[in-house]
Design an enzyme around this catalytic site. Structure first.
Site, PDB file in Angstrom:
ATOM      1  N   CYS A  68       5.254   2.384  -1.136  1.00 26.27           N
ATOM      2  CA  CYS A  68       4.317   1.291  -1.338  1.00 26.27           C
ATOM      3  C   CYS A  68       3.028   1.888  -1.904  1.00 26.27           C
ATOM      4  O   CYS A  68       2.697   3.041  -1.678  1.00 26.27           O
ATOM      5  CB  CYS A  68       4.035   0.589  -0.018  1.00 26.27           C
ATOM      6  N   ASP A  97       0.115   1.196  -1.093  1.00 27.34           N
ATOM      7  CA  ASP A  97      -0.853   1.297  -0.006  1.00 27.34           C
ATOM      8  C   ASP A  97      -1.324   2.753   0.129  1.00 27.34           C
ATOM      9  O   ASP A  97      -0.501   3.666   0.160  1.00 27.34           O
ATOM     10  CB  ASP A  97      -0.137   0.843   1.277  1.00 27.34           C
ATOM     11  N   HIS A 139       6.774   0.510   4.787  1.00 25.63           N
ATOM     12  CA  HIS A 139       5.991   0.956   5.936  1.00 25.63           C
ATOM     13  C   HIS A 139       5.687  -0.154   6.926  1.00 25.63           C
ATOM     14  O   HIS A 139       5.829  -1.334   6.626  1.00 25.63           O
ATOM     15  CB  HIS A 139       4.688   1.607   5.465  1.00 25.63           C
ATOM     16  N   CYS A 142       2.635  -3.879   6.017  1.00 26.19           N
ATOM     17  CA  CYS A 142       2.530  -3.921   4.558  1.00 26.19           C
ATOM     18  C   CYS A 142       1.968  -5.264   4.089  1.00 26.19           C
ATOM     19  O   CYS A 142       2.564  -6.312   4.327  1.00 26.19           O
ATOM     20  CB  CYS A 142       3.909  -3.694   3.950  1.00 26.19           C
TER      21      CYS A 142
HETATM   22 ZN   LIG Z   1       2.659  -1.874   1.653  1.00 20.79          ZN
END
Ligand SMILES: [Zn+2]
Length: 462
Positions: A122, A124, A190, A201
């Site tokens: 991801c 992130d 995640h 997420c």
């Molecule tokens: Zn994420």
């Protein structure tokens, strides 16, 4: 099985880089308090040089006596300067690189039956350290491309697969096509064990099951696409990994004999760790392998070997978090320092430093960008600080015209960003830095333009 020395070295690097970014706000607060005093410019420069390691642009300081000191511009300027220094250090000193480890890793994955490891975590920032820290892999030997929710672009992956197979055919790199190895695509989703409803997420509404399903669907689509598009039994291998961003514990969804994975069928590295704590390194390795085989029916031996290695590697990271941060990270939520938009960012191997938005054009990555901007609206804008965006395109210097195209792309994406988030940009709450880098030479980044200076130029003209 923990690599204590490596942990210390990784921690020193992480602490040093983050400290340089985190010094900016306290230093600017001190400087702000002095702005109407006698000799302000001299004092401000002295504080900045001592605390940040660099001086500030004189033209921003000069105007402080008549206007308020423009803290938004000053903050963006300092952040971009810190980023530039961080990149220079990374590309000239390779603090996280090791050529021997890279070579050993290439041999190892080929022994496992793979010639390429292509990972999509991801976007992130809490997953940005997944390659070098969480999985303890040499970052130059692994392809990483991040997407919001790990929902990677299947077409982009197909293109990379074709390129990889072509290189094997034409040049025997990384190995010949008659070697029975395959392309391995990994998706990393995640979740948060401590605050699952809020700190999971964002792209999947903090729902761990949805996040895992999303990654799995994307992986299956990629495999389907390869099998449908290329005959002669062309296929790829897949692996789904979940990451608890509070503790860096991974869960690996072990594929069965036919390469299929189940959402509920995974091995949790911390559970495995508990079962191996009292064993010798040799016994622990055997136990990990046993547990991998017990998770799925007839898992391929090469895949089992790779998964065992990833889990053993993750033990070091679990201990890293415990040793330096406690039961879990203090910043279990977002704490990224800037958004990275474009293509590149090999230097970002640290957690919570950068929110990634890999993109060719703003239009095709609006979801990734919107998620990033909303994260930074909470982190920065709500405190009156601008969102710093580094627009970056890496290019291959041996391709004629590649640098010029990268420069044009930088400008185009910056214009589109400024237009999409016009309100923020107009009020000085979104700043951009444009950079390119020749990734073939392996050198420093080249800074092209910065909105902080553009504004200054405009003011001077106006
Ligand atoms: Zn994420």
């Amino acid at each position: 099985m923990t690599r204590v020395d490596e942990n210390q070295q990784l921690f020193d690097y992480e602490r040093c880089v983050k400290a340089s970014f985190d010094a900016i706000v306290p230093v600017l607060k001190r400087i702000s308090a002095l702005q109407h005093e006698e000799g302000f410019e001299v004092q401000a420069q002295a504080i900045a040089r001592e605390q940040l390691g660099f001086g500030l642009p004189a033209e921003i300081l000069e105007d402080a006596w008549v206007n308020q000191l423009d803290m938004r511009r000053l903050f963006a300027w300092c952040l971009f300067e810190t980023y530039r220094r961080f990149c220079d250090e990374f590309f000239t000193e390779a603090p996280l690189g090791s050529v021997e480890e890279e070579q050993a890793f290439h041999t190892f994955i080929q022994d496992c039956g793979f010639h390429t490891l292509d990972v999509s975590p991801c976007a992130d920032g809490r997953l940005a350290h997944v390659i070098r820290y969480v999985l303890r892999l040499p970052y130059r030997a692994v392809r990483r491309k991040s997407y919001a929710g790990a929902m990677f672009d299947v077409d982009d992956s197909i293109q990379k697969w074709v390129e990889t197979e072509m290189l094997r055919l034409r040049e025997g790199r990384p190995n010949d096509t008659d070697m029975p190895t395959r392309y391995l695509k990994v998706a990393v989703y995640h979740y948060s064990s401590g605050d699952p409803d809020n700190q999971g997420c964002a792209a999947h509404g903090s729902d761990a099951t949805r996040a895992a399903q999303g990654g799995l669907d994307q992986l299956s689509a990629f495999r389907q696409a390869i099998e449908n598009s290329f005959c002669c039994g062309a296929s790829i291998d897949l692996l789904l990994i979940g990451l608890d961003t509070d503790t860096d514990v991974i869960r690996v969804h072990v594929p069965d004999a036919s390469g299929d994975m189940g959402l509920e069928r995974y091995l949790d590295a911390d559970e495995v760790r508990k079962q191996t704590l009292r064993l010798s390194a040799y016994e622990a390795e055997a136990r990990i392998t046993e547990l991998v085989y017990a998770t799925a029916d007839n898992v391929a031996p090469g895949m089992a070997k790779l998964i065992s290695r990833l889990i053993a590697n993750n033990f070091s990271q679990i201990d890293y978090v415990r040793a330096f941060h406690g039961e879990h990270y203090e910043d279990i939520g977002h704490a990224e320092r800037f958004i990275g938009a474009g293509i590149g960012f090999e230097e970002v191997q640290l957690r919570n430093l950068t929110y990634f938005a890999y993109l060719d054009t703003v239009e095709e990555a609006t979801q990734d960008l919107d998620v990033g901007v909303s994260i930074f609206t909470k982190l920065n804008v709500s405190h009156g600080l601008p969102i710093p965006v580094v627009v970056r395109y890496d290019y291959h210097g041996q391709v004629p015209g590649a640098r010029e195209r990268a420069i044009k792309r930088c400008a185009r994406v910056t214009d589109a960003l400024t237009a999409r988030y016009a309100k923020l940009a107009e009020s000085g709450l979104l700043h951009t830095l444009q950079v390119v880098r020749d990734c073939n030479v392996g050198g420093r980044i080249e800074v092209l333009a910065c909105s902080v200076n553009a504004q200054a130029t405009q003011e001077a003209r106006g």
